[in-house]
Scaffold this active site. Structure first.
Site, PDB file in Angstrom:
ATOM      1  N   LYS A 189      -1.037  -5.928  11.215  1.00 31.23           N
ATOM      2  CA  LYS A 189      -1.678  -4.837  10.478  1.00 31.23           C
ATOM      3  C   LYS A 189      -3.191  -5.054  10.515  1.00 31.23           C
ATOM      4  CE  LYS A 189      -0.163  -2.593   6.217  1.00 31.23           C
ATOM      5  NZ  LYS A 189       0.325  -2.872   4.862  1.00 31.23           N
TER       6      LYS A 189
HETATM    7  C1  E4P Z   1       0.950  -0.114   2.784  1.00 31.41           C
HETATM    8  O1  E4P Z   1       1.340  -0.697   3.779  1.00 31.41           O
HETATM    9  C2  E4P Z   1       0.487  -0.790   1.578  1.00 31.41           C
HETATM   10  O2  E4P Z   1       1.088  -2.054   1.494  1.00 31.41           O
HETATM   11  C3  E4P Z   1       0.883  -0.084   0.313  1.00 31.41           C
HETATM   12  O3  E4P Z   1       1.720   1.030   0.551  1.00 31.41           O
HETATM   13  C4  E4P Z   1      -0.248   0.181  -0.627  1.00 31.41           C
HETATM   14  O4  E4P Z   1       0.249   0.792  -1.787  1.00 31.41           O
HETATM   15  P1  E4P Z   1      -0.566   0.832  -3.145  1.00 31.41           P
HETATM   16  O5  E4P Z   1      -1.606   1.893  -3.044  1.00 31.41           O
HETATM   17  O6  E4P Z   1       0.474   1.182  -4.169  1.00 31.41           O
HETATM   18  O7  E4P Z   1      -1.147  -0.528  -3.351  1.00 31.41           O
END
Ligand code: E4P
Length: 218
Positions: A85
């Site tokens: 990522k």
């Molecule tokens: C995506 O890959 C992130 O890990 C996640 O969905 C972020 O979510 P949040 O805005 O609830 O922290």
């Protein structure tokens, strides 16, 4: 639509795997820091990969391309399930292109606009992660972004998968399905909310009460 679980919590992951519900996992540095304690995060990624037969996103923490590449290659070497990522920055896009050319799958994260999503696809991303809930948090229309990216990718035939992220409640999941997101990454709490329906509970109560009157066994 593929369902990914948005967590690094192995207990939660095992619970969802047992029910056969999930196709992969996404993590981010905040989610890992919640569960790691004194454990090496690389060990956590390995355990998740051994538990889930599907893509497992593990995020770089460098912000310059060269160090992102070093981290990305190290993460990818941990297990075949790892998807690296990277953030949607100039360096992140450059790292994405290089890693993709090396055959490493990349999830470009922190996407907040259709034009950013176009660039992620151009850079060879396997997944792009638009953050729906965080747009809603600032009075925007998070789901609108999913609509727009779906249209852009369909217009031009990009095969980057739209991974609806920052999902906060069941309606985000429903709307993602209706729009045609390829995947949604869902926090455990929301996954289990999807199971529940009061009419299911009431119906089951009625069936069991009627069966009891028979005094019979199956
Ligand atoms: C995506 O890959 C992130 O890990 C996640 O969905 C972020 O979510 P949040 O805005 O609830 O922290």
């Amino acid at each position: 639509m593929k369902i990914f679980l948005d967590t690094a919590d192995l207990g939660e992951i095992r619970r969802a795997v047992e029910a056969g519900l999930i196709d992969g996992i996404t993590t981010n540095p905040s989610l890992v820091s919640k569960v790691a304690g004194s454990k090496d995060p690389k060990e956590i990624y390995r355990e998740i990969c051994e538990t889930v037969d599907g893509p497992v996103s593990a995020e770089v923490v460098a912000t310059d391309k060269e160090t992102m590449l070093v981290e990305g290659r190290k993460l990818a070497a941990l297990h075949d399930n790892i998807v690296v990522k990277v953030p949607l920055t100039e360096d992140g896009l450059k790292a994405c292109r290089t890693l993709a050319n090396e055959g490493i799958r990349v999830n470009v994260t922190l996407c907040f606009s259709p034009s950013q999503a176009l660039l992620a696809a151009k850079a060879g991303a396997t997944f792009v992660s638009p953050f729906v809930g965080r747009i809603d948090d600032v009075s925007g229309e998070g789901m609108q972004l999913i609509h727009q990216i779906r249209q852009v990718y369909d217009n031009y035939g990009f095969d980057t998968e739209i991974l609806a992220a920052s999902i906060r409640h069941p309606m985000h999941v429903v709307e993602s399905m209706l729009i045609g997101a390829d995947c949604a990454t869902i926090p455990p709490k929301v996954l289990w909310q999807l199971v529940k329906h009061p009419l299911t509970d009431r119906g089951l109560e009625g069936f069991l009460a009627d069966w009891k009157k028979l005094g019979a066994e199956i």
